[in-house]
Structure formats: C-alpha cells, structure tokens
Design a protein around this motif. Structure first.
Motif, PDB file in Angstrom:
ATOM      1  N   PRO A   1     -10.993  -5.574  -3.014  1.00  0.00           N
ATOM      2  CA  PRO A   1     -11.008  -4.177  -3.444  1.00  0.00           C
ATOM      3  C   PRO A   1     -10.418  -3.263  -2.381  1.00  0.00           C
ATOM      4  CG  PRO A   1     -13.086  -5.238  -3.936  1.00  0.00           C
ATOM      5  CD  PRO A   1     -12.298  -6.204  -3.101  1.00  0.00           C
ATOM      6  N   ALA A   2      -9.605  -2.331  -2.837  1.00  0.00           N
ATOM      7  CA  ALA A   2      -9.058  -1.219  -2.047  1.00  0.00           C
ATOM      8  C   ALA A   2      -7.936  -1.585  -1.101  1.00  0.00           C
ATOM      9  CB  ALA A   2     -10.169  -0.520  -1.253  1.00  0.00           C
ATOM     10  N   ALA A   3      -7.710  -2.871  -0.829  1.00  0.00           N
ATOM     11  CA  ALA A   3      -6.670  -3.207   0.143  1.00  0.00           C
ATOM     12  C   ALA A   3      -5.291  -2.820  -0.354  1.00  0.00           C
ATOM     13  CB  ALA A   3      -6.712  -4.696   0.466  1.00  0.00           C
ATOM     14  N   LEU A   4      -5.029  -2.995  -1.634  1.00  0.00           N
ATOM     15  CA  LEU A   4      -3.715  -2.644  -2.155  1.00  0.00           C
ATOM     16  C   LEU A   4      -3.446  -1.160  -2.005  1.00  0.00           C
ATOM     17  CD1 LEU A   4      -1.081  -3.201  -3.610  1.00  0.00           C
ATOM     18  CD2 LEU A   4      -2.303  -2.993  -5.773  1.00  0.00           C
ATOM     19  N   ALA A   5      -4.435  -0.331  -2.338  1.00  0.00           N
ATOM     20  CA  ALA A   5      -4.235   1.114  -2.254  1.00  0.00           C
ATOM     21  C   ALA A   5      -3.848   1.523  -0.841  1.00  0.00           C
ATOM     22  CB  ALA A   5      -5.499   1.841  -2.703  1.00  0.00           C
ATOM     23  N   ALA A   6      -4.518   0.939   0.154  1.00  0.00           N
ATOM     24  CA  ALA A   6      -4.212   1.279   1.542  1.00  0.00           C
ATOM     25  C   ALA A   6      -2.825   0.803   1.926  1.00  0.00           C
ATOM     26  CB  ALA A   6      -5.256   0.661   2.470  1.00  0.00           C
ATOM     27  N   ASP A   7      -2.450  -0.395   1.489  1.00  0.00           N
ATOM     28  CA  ASP A   7      -1.135  -0.917   1.836  1.00  0.00           C
ATOM     29  C   ASP A   7      -0.030  -0.125   1.151  1.00  0.00           C
ATOM     30  OD1 ASP A   7      -2.304  -2.789   3.435  1.00  0.00           O
ATOM     31  OD2 ASP A   7      -2.123  -4.442   2.015  1.00  0.00           O
ATOM     32  N   LEU A   8      -0.260   0.274  -0.087  1.00  0.00           N
ATOM     33  CA  LEU A   8       0.716   1.115  -0.781  1.00  0.00           C
ATOM     34  C   LEU A   8       0.889   2.450  -0.073  1.00  0.00           C
ATOM     35  CD1 LEU A   8      -0.123   0.504  -4.545  1.00  0.00           C
ATOM     36  CD2 LEU A   8       1.955  -0.175  -3.354  1.00  0.00           C
ATOM     37  N   ALA A   9      -0.238   3.040   0.348  1.00  0.00           N
ATOM     38  CA  ALA A   9      -0.164   4.325   1.041  1.00  0.00           C
ATOM     39  C   ALA A   9       0.625   4.192   2.335  1.00  0.00           C
ATOM     40  CB  ALA A   9      -1.566   4.858   1.315  1.00  0.00           C
ATOM     41  N   ASP A  10       0.393   3.107   3.073  1.00  0.00           N
ATOM     42  CA  ASP A  10       1.142   2.890   4.308  1.00  0.00           C
ATOM     43  C   ASP A  10       2.621   2.669   4.010  1.00  0.00           C
ATOM     44  OD1 ASP A  10      -1.089   3.167   5.845  1.00  0.00           O
ATOM     45  OD2 ASP A  10      -1.403   1.026   6.185  1.00  0.00           O
ATOM     46  N   ALA A  11       2.905   1.919   2.944  1.00  0.00           N
ATOM     47  CA  ALA A  11       4.300   1.641   2.603  1.00  0.00           C
ATOM     48  C   ALA A  11       5.056   2.922   2.274  1.00  0.00           C
ATOM     49  CB  ALA A  11       4.375   0.668   1.434  1.00  0.00           C
ATOM     50  N   ARG A  12       4.391   3.861   1.641  1.00  0.00           N
ATOM     51  CA  ARG A  12       5.071   5.091   1.241  1.00  0.00           C
ATOM     52  C   ARG A  12       5.458   5.960   2.437  1.00  0.00           C
ATOM     53  NH1 ARG A  12       1.208   4.824  -3.258  1.00  0.00           N
ATOM     54  NH2 ARG A  12       2.394   4.205  -5.107  1.00  0.00           N
TER      55      ARG A  12
ATOM     56  N   PRO B   1      -9.130  -2.494   6.450  1.00  0.00           N
ATOM     57  CA  PRO B   1      -7.956  -1.632   6.654  1.00  0.00           C
ATOM     58  C   PRO B   1      -7.224  -2.018   7.936  1.00  0.00           C
ATOM     59  CG  PRO B   1      -9.951  -0.338   6.226  1.00  0.00           C
ATOM     60  CD  PRO B   1     -10.390  -1.746   6.469  1.00  0.00           C
ATOM     61  N   LEU B   2      -5.945  -1.738   7.963  1.00  0.00           N
ATOM     62  CA  LEU B   2      -5.125  -1.933   9.154  1.00  0.00           C
ATOM     63  C   LEU B   2      -4.786  -0.571   9.729  1.00  0.00           C
ATOM     64  CD1 LEU B   2      -4.916  -4.725   7.785  1.00  0.00           C
ATOM     65  CD2 LEU B   2      -2.560  -4.838   8.570  1.00  0.00           C
ATOM     66  N   ARG B   3      -4.931  -0.436  11.038  1.00  0.00           N
ATOM     67  CA  ARG B   3      -4.655   0.828  11.710  1.00  0.00           C
ATOM     68  C   ARG B   3      -3.805   0.551  12.952  1.00  0.00           C
ATOM     69  NH1 ARG B   3      -6.444   2.180   7.541  1.00  0.00           N
ATOM     70  NH2 ARG B   3      -8.264   3.487   7.099  1.00  0.00           N
ATOM     71  N   ALA B   4      -3.071   1.549  13.373  1.00  0.00           N
ATOM     72  CA  ALA B   4      -2.325   1.461  14.622  1.00  0.00           C
ATOM     73  C   ALA B   4      -3.194   1.983  15.757  1.00  0.00           C
ATOM     74  CB  ALA B   4      -1.034   2.264  14.533  1.00  0.00           C
ATOM     75  N   ASP B   5      -3.219   1.252  16.886  1.00  0.00           N
ATOM     76  CA  ASP B   5      -3.963   1.743  18.040  1.00  0.00           C
ATOM     77  C   ASP B   5      -3.136   2.826  18.744  1.00  0.00           C
ATOM     78  OD1 ASP B   5      -2.021   0.526  19.616  1.00  0.00           O
ATOM     79  OD2 ASP B   5      -3.298  -1.120  20.275  1.00  0.00           O
ATOM     80  N   PRO B   6      -3.655   3.439  19.819  1.00  0.00           N
ATOM     81  CA  PRO B   6      -2.905   4.527  20.474  1.00  0.00           C
ATOM     82  C   PRO B   6      -1.505   4.131  20.935  1.00  0.00           C
ATOM     83  CG  PRO B   6      -5.191   4.565  21.198  1.00  0.00           C
ATOM     84  CD  PRO B   6      -5.028   3.330  20.362  1.00  0.00           C
ATOM     85  N   ALA B   7      -1.257   2.831  21.154  1.00  0.00           N
ATOM     86  CA  ALA B   7       0.078   2.382  21.549  1.00  0.00           C
ATOM     87  C   ALA B   7       0.960   2.049  20.354  1.00  0.00           C
ATOM     88  CB  ALA B   7      -0.038   1.157  22.457  1.00  0.00           C
ATOM     89  N   GLY B   8       0.399   2.170  19.139  1.00  0.00           N
ATOM     90  CA  GLY B   8       1.170   1.886  17.940  1.00  0.00           C
ATOM     91  C   GLY B   8       1.075   0.453  17.457  1.00  0.00           C
ATOM     92  N   LYS B   9       0.267  -0.366  18.094  1.00  0.00           N
ATOM     93  CA  LYS B   9       0.125  -1.775  17.702  1.00  0.00           C
ATOM     94  C   LYS B   9      -0.826  -1.900  16.520  1.00  0.00           C
ATOM     95  CE  LYS B   9      -1.242  -6.263  19.635  1.00  0.00           C
ATOM     96  NZ  LYS B   9      -0.049  -6.968  19.155  1.00  0.00           N
ATOM     97  N   PRO B  10      -0.459  -2.650  15.474  1.00  0.00           N
ATOM     98  CA  PRO B  10      -1.362  -2.790  14.328  1.00  0.00           C
ATOM     99  C   PRO B  10      -2.596  -3.609  14.678  1.00  0.00           C
ATOM    100  CG  PRO B  10       0.527  -4.248  14.079  1.00  0.00           C
ATOM    101  CD  PRO B  10       0.803  -3.397  15.282  1.00  0.00           C
ATOM    102  N   ARG B  11      -3.735  -3.134  14.161  1.00  0.00           N
ATOM    103  CA  ARG B  11      -4.991  -3.835  14.394  1.00  0.00           C
ATOM    104  C   ARG B  11      -5.862  -3.724  13.159  1.00  0.00           C
ATOM    105  NH1 ARG B  11      -5.399  -5.263  19.611  1.00  0.00           N
ATOM    106  NH2 ARG B  11      -4.232  -4.085  21.164  1.00  0.00           N
ATOM    107  N   LEU B  12      -6.778  -4.680  13.032  1.00  0.00           N
ATOM    108  CA  LEU B  12      -7.800  -4.572  12.010  1.00  0.00           C
ATOM    109  C   LEU B  12      -8.781  -3.491  12.417  1.00  0.00           C
ATOM    110  CD1 LEU B  12      -8.435  -8.371  11.454  1.00  0.00           C
ATOM    111  CD2 LEU B  12      -7.444  -6.803   9.773  1.00  0.00           C
ATOM    112  N   ALA B  13      -9.143  -2.637  11.479  1.00  0.00           N
ATOM    113  CA  ALA B  13     -10.059  -1.538  11.758  1.00  0.00           C
ATOM    114  C   ALA B  13     -11.488  -2.011  11.512  1.00  0.00           C
ATOM    115  CB  ALA B  13      -9.739  -0.339  10.875  1.00  0.00           C
TER     116      ALA B  13
END
Length: 299
Positions: A108-119, A151-163
């Motif tokens: 649940p909800a992972a697609l919505a977050a990935d779509l939002a990031d893709a946009r 959710p996946l988020r970027a840390d302060p250096a811009g590296k993707p991480r699991l939130a």
C-alpha cells in the motif's frame, strides 16, 4: 530478461535487469490503439497485464510487474491499465492519482510515492526512474520484505535512503539505456553502477579516468577500449555513490586497474561483476567487519 539476483558478498544483494521497450508502430493519439510504450519489466512469477484502450478493449499482453506505467505517467489521461491478479484499482488510481488508495504490487501507498517522485524528474527520465524503483522494491521484497513498502528519501547529501527508524540497510539504484540495477546492503552504505560502453570515447576522457593505466587501455582495439573504460567507470561511480558524494567526490581520481574484479577505496569494498554480467556492472559497499558509520536519519 528476468531480473538476476545474487548475494555478491555477505549481506549485500544485487539485482539487474533489462527494461523491455516494446513500441508498436502506432501514430500518437490513434483511437483504440495499444499504448505506444509498454515498458514491461520482466520478473519471476510476475502477473500478466492487459493494456485496455477504451470500451472496445483492444489489448496488448505484456509481462512484468510494471507494464505501461511509464506511458501512463507521461500521459495521465491515457487509457486505463488493468492488472490481472494484482490488488485493487491500479488502473483507476493511475488515471486519478489524487484518489490516494493505490496498492503497488501488494504494498500500500508505495506506488503513489514513487509516482510523485517520478513527476519531479524530466519526462525523458521518468521511465528509467520508475523501472529502478520497481527493481529496488522487487529486491527488497526478496531480502527484507518488511521494508519493501517504506518511503524513500534523500539524505542531506542527496543519497537515497529508506525512511524510518533504526539501522536500515543501505540502498542504491542505477540505470543506463535499457539496463537497470539495484543493490541492498544490510550493514551500511552501498553504491551500484551499470554502464553501457560508450559509442564515442575521447582520448582525454581515458586519460582523466584511467590515470597511469591510460596508455594500456588506449592501446586496445576500439570496442575493447570502450568496454574496459566502462568497467572502470562503473567502479569509480559506484564508490562515490556509496560515499554519497557523487561527482563532487571526483570519481575519475579513484585508481582502478584495468581488468580488476575487486578492491578497496575510502573505507569501501568494491566488486566488478565481470564474470556474471554481460554489461559493465560494479558495486561498492561498507564492509561488514567495520563499525557502521552514523548517518543523519531520513524521516
């Protein structure tokens, strides 16, 4: 091509795949025509999808966990997409993203977050971005299923991480052309890079990235020269991705001997998958026997 998954070192898993791009020769906007881009990512035990085109229902059968999502994202008003065997209403949610009740391969909800990031990406990057996310979540479902929907988020250096809280595994994604790769490291940071050999390769680029090894690589026949350069560059890029510095980390300055399959740099171990991958593919990761560095949380 089905995704290939391997535990390349204790606690380090890597998956790679080819993003199929089946393009029927149909004029843009043609009525009752299949989607112009299927973008199907083959996966083991993936469900079969059908691409509907209005009430007449002209269908194109595709394989994979993410059929036609790139096309639907680029053209949100396109026809609905029907997924057999998947949880409810992915098609309707794609058509109306604001519904907010999408389920993504049962998460649940992972697609919505990935779509939002893709946009937030340029249109021409969205297909490969979503394919990378799909492959990463596919890999997580197999090695850490309880984390696959985070959710996946970027840390302060811009590296993707699991939130989330706690010592979460490191993650990384790479894509070049139709090739994608993702990696998960249970005990620290990780970087992966896949690179198609360049069609054109300047001598100055070889000198800059190969350093003292440049003469040996420059002397190779053109095809082998481009391929060896790509192998070296995947190591350099994987290292700075693991460190979270990107190009600011000056990857071209990392010494990688031609033909090498493993090494160390900046506290990371790197491996080149020369005996496993037909396309240059390398991974750098935090060794399990060293203390895990403290990182700022991503929430």
């Amino acid at each position: 091509m089905s995704p290939d998954i391997a535990e390349i070192a204790p606690g380090v898993w890597l998956a790679s795949a080819t993003l199929a791009d089946d393009r029927p020769n149909v004029p843009s906007g043609a009525p009752n025509a299949p989607n112009a881009t299927l973008g199907a990512l083959d996966a083991p035990n993936a469900t079969l999808g059908r691409l509907g085109t209005g009430a007449a229902g002209a269908f194109a059968e595709v394989r994979g966990g993410l059929p036609a999502l790139a096309a639907d994202l680029a053209e949100p008003r396109r026809r609905r997409t029907e997924y057999l065997g998947e949880p409810a209403t992915l098609a309707a949610d794609l058509a109306e993203p604001r519904r907010g009740r999408t389920e993504y391969l049962g998460e649940p909800a992972a697609l919505a977050a990935d779509l939002a990031d893709a946009r937030t990406r340029p249109r021409w990057r969205r297909a490969e971005f979503l394919a990378g996310r799909q492959l990463l979540r596919w890999l997580l479902r197999r090695v850490r299923p309880e984390l696959a929907a985070l959710p996946l988020r970027a840390d302060p250096a811009g590296k993707p991480r699991l939130a989330g809280a706690g010592d979460l595994p490191g993650i990384t994604v790479s894509h070049d052309g139709d090739r994608i790769a993702a990696a998960v490291c249970a005990h620290g940071d990780v970087g992966v890079d896949v690179q198609l050999p360049p069609a054109e390769l300047a001598d100055s680029t070889v000198r800059r990235c190969l350093g003292r090894h440049a003469p040996a690589v420059a002397a190779l026949p053109r095809g082998r020269r481009a391929r060896e350069f790509a192998w070296v560059w995947t190591v350099q890029e994987a290292c700075v991705k693991a460190a979270g510095t990107g190009l600011a980390g000056r990857p071209w300055a990392i010494d990688v001997p031609p033909g090498a399959v493993s090494g160390h740099w900046g506290g990371f171990t790197w491996l080149s998958l020369r005996h496993r991958s037909a396309v240059p593919l390398s991974c750098a990761f935090h060794p399990p026997d060293l203390p895990r560095p403290r990182r700022p949380p991503c929430t």
